[in-house]
Scaffold this active site. Structure first.
Site, PDB file in Angstrom:
ATOM      1  N   ASP A 480       0.771  -1.355  -0.095  1.00  0.00           N
ATOM      2  CA  ASP A 480       0.024   0.002   0.027  1.00  0.00           C
ATOM      3  C   ASP A 480       0.778   1.192  -0.014  1.00  0.00           C
ATOM      4  O   ASP A 480       1.906   1.342   0.732  1.00  0.00           O
ATOM      5  CB  ASP A 480      -0.848  -0.260   1.345  1.00  0.00           C
ATOM      6  CG  ASP A 480      -1.643   1.226   1.336  1.00  0.00           C
ATOM      7  OD1 ASP A 480      -2.759   1.525   0.769  1.00  0.00           O
ATOM      8  OD2 ASP A 480      -1.230   2.073   2.358  1.00  0.00           O
ATOM      9  N   GLU A 535       1.417  -0.360  -5.379  1.00  0.00           N
ATOM     10  CA  GLU A 535       0.308   0.637  -5.370  1.00  0.00           C
ATOM     11  C   GLU A 535       1.112   2.064  -5.574  1.00  0.00           C
ATOM     12  O   GLU A 535       1.288   2.724  -4.797  1.00  0.00           O
ATOM     13  CB  GLU A 535      -0.539   0.953  -4.189  1.00  0.00           C
ATOM     14  CG  GLU A 535      -1.720   1.705  -4.622  1.00  0.00           C
ATOM     15  CD  GLU A 535      -2.341   2.492  -3.245  1.00  0.00           C
ATOM     16  OE1 GLU A 535      -3.554   2.777  -3.360  1.00  0.00           O
ATOM     17  OE2 GLU A 535      -1.734   2.581  -2.404  1.00  0.00           O
TER      18      GLU A 535
END
Length: 865
Positions: A480, A535
């Site tokens: 993330d 990401e």
């Protein structure tokens, strides 16, 4: 909103509804059709939909009973063959037993079988030697990067220096990344005695003691730790005389320490493996989790025993079809779902849909549920809201039995600033694992930023990345917030134009990039079958090139611009203004030789403050007009929404990357956003008041009953999603090397795509349908419809259907720069997929293992799980 009214509305619609056909004026070149006999008959009845479903269940029970008394599967197949029905052979890996009937899941997604008592043993890889080059090997994929070769050389030098230091000072990468066996609470020995070691790195602390239920929260003299020269406090608690541990399994513990400033504080151990919050308490407590009995039977969850994995990891798929999910909000009811409930309820649903990977959010413990798991407090702790560590292991083992790759959404980009439950200011200092001062604070996320240049931070994070794979058998990660890690500005208030100076300059946090290289090196070396996805919204070059080349080392980048493009199109443009070329450009705008995961929407678009694609398309109409034909009035808004929902998802899957992702519930157009239980608060970046929802779980769940209800139209989108997943199983088009867009017609609103052996014809025009429309294709020969979004099973009108069984013969002629072409019918707002005739069976979905609406012969030419 009227969430529960949907099913109530279905009951009301049952007696007054009628079959609705779209007016011919709105559907050029389409024929009105009579309602199917069973739908018309249902419309004439006064039974409620629930009563109809009850009667159908009774009929199903009788049918199953008849089948059971009729004999074995072999007998049934013999009867079918005698009646002239072609029964497709099951895949070699999915041979059905003679005692069980064939169901599509067993045929298309065969479960793994292992001998009774078999235990999975991890086949570790070996750390790779560092290649002897200067870090510019990755530039061969993009020679224009040579303008910044010095940056790559410097980055590689830093990487090699740290790897060499790990090898020299820590006994190698394998040893360095197993910090969880040393730090925290672990069984061990000291001076010939067995017991529990507690070790904690807290360089700024003056004194450290372990407290908990075992000493009634008051430390005795023997409960104080000793600090060594490296800032590590060590404490050994010998077992009791009867052999029981000094700290009992599942009892609470905390650290009491004196900070450098003389303040006494209590903390949860940084390496704790479980932390829980009592129903009547605000704060969390660490929990000593060590089942007294060493091991369960493989694959069996037993009380007070450590779970033993039974099933092997699935092999790397040729393309990931990822089902992004959140265990807590996966229930149909307004509650927090458990790992075991997810195992029993959700895994079969995901398997049936045809996905081959799940990406689980919010696994690392987080004190604030509403953070969606992104404000981590306990990095090694399993989220206790959903169950115990062993229950999570059982869930993952079952996923592996079903052949599903299990990815974890890991958060190493920042940490919760919570000092009472997390690791922020653990020893009383501002830095420790983080940067001190302003650099250590993320103003947008109101969280702490790691210092990736700190040795113990590297140990902590790299051990954490290994822990979840080694201990819980996750098959990799979606990292993330990687953009936030790689740049000092965190990607905030910054526009990335593609100029290489934006990626390789003073704004780049080289220490963070090198950490990502190191963690990718460790994961791919020690666990060769595992995958990593990053990401990154910036488009960092070499992000998905191997670390051995000097790249960052990810297998995939999330293609985040696509979801933003669909929101832009749906929110700002009318249907006549959609630009086919611009949409295709966004879909295909990715770096050569760097794989991407495409998605039309993820959890981001489902959260409060945003809208899902289904809601952008249909909005409030979804609350009143989702009755299936025969169950209520129709709506052109709903007809348009369902048609475009199907097209948007298949276009994204076809062109958006080498793998695909969907967030749970979005496949059937879930009508509500996600709103976690929350209290009133203030926005940390603006100070604006943000009202809460009273702690309600009403919007923090998934309404599976909507997708499963025969009298609602959600089933059509669900069926289409299932069909396109299985289309990829059969043809492997998502990762097919052959990809060509032959037409982007702005007037006709037509997009024609070749992917692998398939030809996709998308007609986005709101009103125009086209007969004898010529489309280019690469392969010669005959084609047939293998999938049409206009099938009745998908809520369509059957203007183009596989049931017609028409052959389209390719003509040799240069058309749209393709060597061949076929003439097709392209109804408005449909996508039709054509495949070579030898791979198509128009009656496939009428067979026991058929997928509704899909005309693939057997399992297709390139079947892969």
């Amino acid at each position: 909103m009227r969430q529960t009214a949907l099913l109530q509305q279905g009951q009301a619609l049952g007696s007054k509804g009628s079959v609705r056909s779209v007016p011919l004026a709105a559907q050029p070149a389409k024929q009105a059709r009579a309602a199917p006999r069973h739908v018309a008959a249902r419309a004439e009845r006064s039974d409620s939909p629930l009563e109809v479903l009850r009667q159908e269940n009774e009929l199903l029970k009788k049918t199953i009973g008849s089948a059971e008394t009729a004999g074995t599967l072999a007998d049934l197949e013999s009867q079918l063959a005698g009646a002239g029905v072609d029964v497709p052979p099951a895949p070699a890996a999915a041979a059905a037993t003679a005692e069980a009937p064939i169901v599509p899941e067993d045929f298309w997604s065969p479960a793994v079988t292992v001998p009774e008592g078999h235990e999975f043993v991890e086949p570790y890889g070996l750390p790779s030697p560092i290649p002897d080059h200067d870090g510019t090997e990755c530039l061969k994929w993009d020679p224009s990067l040579w303008s910044h070769a010095d940056h790559f050389k410097y980055r590689w030098h830093v990487f090699k220096s740290i790897r060499a230091a790990i090898d020299q000072n820590e006994g190698g990468l394998d040893n360095f990344t197993q910090g969880y066996k040393y730090y925290g609470l672990n069984r061990g020995e000291h001076e010939g005695k067995k017991g529990v070691w507690y070790r904690e790195w807290a360089p700024g602390a003056k004194a450290v003691a372990l407290i908990g239920e075992f000493n009634n929260w008051e430390p005795k003299p023997e409960h104080w730790a000793i600090k060594n020269d490296f800032g590590v406090f060590c404490l050994f608690l010998a077992d009791n005389e009867d052999g029981t541990p000094a700290i009992k399994h599942r009892t609470k513990v905390k650290t009491r320490l004196e900070t450098a400033y003389g303040e006494w504080v209590e903390r949860i151990p940084a390496w704790i493996k479980w932390a829980t919050q009592e129903w009547n308490e605000i704060q969390y407590n660490g929990v000593y989790y060590d089942p007294p009995e060493r091991a369960s039977k493989p694959g069996v969850l037993e009380e007070n025993k450590s779970y033993v994995f039974k099933y092997p990891r699935p092999p790397k798929p040729r393309a990931l079809r990822i089902y992004e999910c959140h265990v807590g909000m996966s229930s149909q009811e307004p509650k927090v779902n458990s790992y075991l409930e997810f195992k029993e309820e959700m895994l079969p649903r995901i398997r049936k849909l045809g996905y081959n990977a799940i990406q689980i959010m919010a696994i690392q413990e987080h004190a604030y549920y509403g953070s969606f798991g992104y404000h981590v407090t306990n990095f090694f702790g399993v989220s206790s809201r959903c169950g115990t560590p062993d229950e999570l292991k059982a869930m993952i083992d079952e996923a592996h039995r079903l052949g599903l790759v299990v990815l974890m959404d890991i958060v190493h980009s920042h940490a919760s600033k919570n000092t009472m439950d997390g690791i922020n200011m653990f020893d009383g200092t501002d830095a420790m694992y983080f940067h001190g001062g302003g650099r250590g604070y993320h103003w947008m996320w109101d969280s702490r930023c790691f210092n990736y240049g700190n040795w113990e931070t590297l140990r902590f994070l790299m051990s954490n990345a290994r822990w979840w794979i080694d201990e819980y058998k996750f098959d990799g990660y979606r990292f993330d917030g990687v953009t936030s890690m790689m740049y000092h500005h965190h990607g905030l208030q910054t526009t990335f134009t593609g100029n290489y100076d934006e990626y390789f300059g003073m704004a780049t946090d080289v220490e963070a990039v090198v950490y990502l290289m190191l963690v990718n090196c460790m994961i791919h070396d020690l666990f060769p079958s595992c995958l990593t996805i990053g990401e990154d919204v910036s488009g960092m070059p070499t992000f998905c090139r191997p670390w051995t080349e000097g790249g960052v080392g990810f297998d995939y980048r999330l293609q985040m611009a696509i979801a933003d493009k669909w929101i832009e199109v749906l929110s700002k443009l009318d249907d006549w203004s959609w630009n086919m070329g611009n949409i295709v450009h966004t879909m295909t705008n990715r770096r050569y030789a760097e794989a991407c995961v495409g998605y039309a929407e993820s959890h981001d678009q489902a959260l409060v403050g945003d809208k899902t694609i289904a809601f952008w398309l249909m909005d409030k109409e979804m609350y009143d007009y989702m009755g299936a034909p025969g169950y209520g009035p129709g709506s052109p808004v709903i007809d348009r929404g369902i048609a475009l929902h199907k097209m948007i998802r298949l276009l994204t899957m076809t062109l958006g990357g080498e793998s695909y992702l969907n967030f749970m519930g979005n496949e059937f157009g879930h009508p509500e956003w996600i709103d976690f239980p929350r209290d009133d608060t203030y926005d940390p970046s603006t100070g604006a008041f943000v009202p809460g929802n009273g702690g309600s779980l009403e919007k923090c769940r998934r309404r599976w009953d909507l997708a499963d209800a025969e009298f609602l139209k959600y089933k059509f989108m669900n069926a289409f999603d299932r069909a396109i997943m299985h289309l990829d199983k059969a043809f492997g088009f998502v990762s097919a090397p052959h990809s060509w867009v032959s037409r982007k017609d702005e007037g006709d609103k037509i997009i024609v795509v070749e992917r692998g052996d398939l030809v996709f014809v998308f007609n986005f025009h709101p009103t125009n349908s086209y007969t004898d429309y010529r489309v280019g294709c690469y392969k010669s020969g005959a084609y047939k419809v293998v999938l049409s979004s206009d099938e009745e099973a998908f809520g369509g009108w059957k203007n183009v259907t596989k049931d017609s069984n028409v052959e389209f013969h390719a003509q040799q002629a240069d058309f749209d720069n393709r060597p061949n072409s076929i003439m097709v019918y392209a109804p408005s707002r449909t996508v039709v997929v054509y495949a070579p005739t030898e791979f198509v069976d128009s009656q496939a979905d009428s067979k026991p293992a058929g997928i509704p609406g899909l005309a693939v012969k057997d399992v297709g030419p390139y079947y892969a799980f």
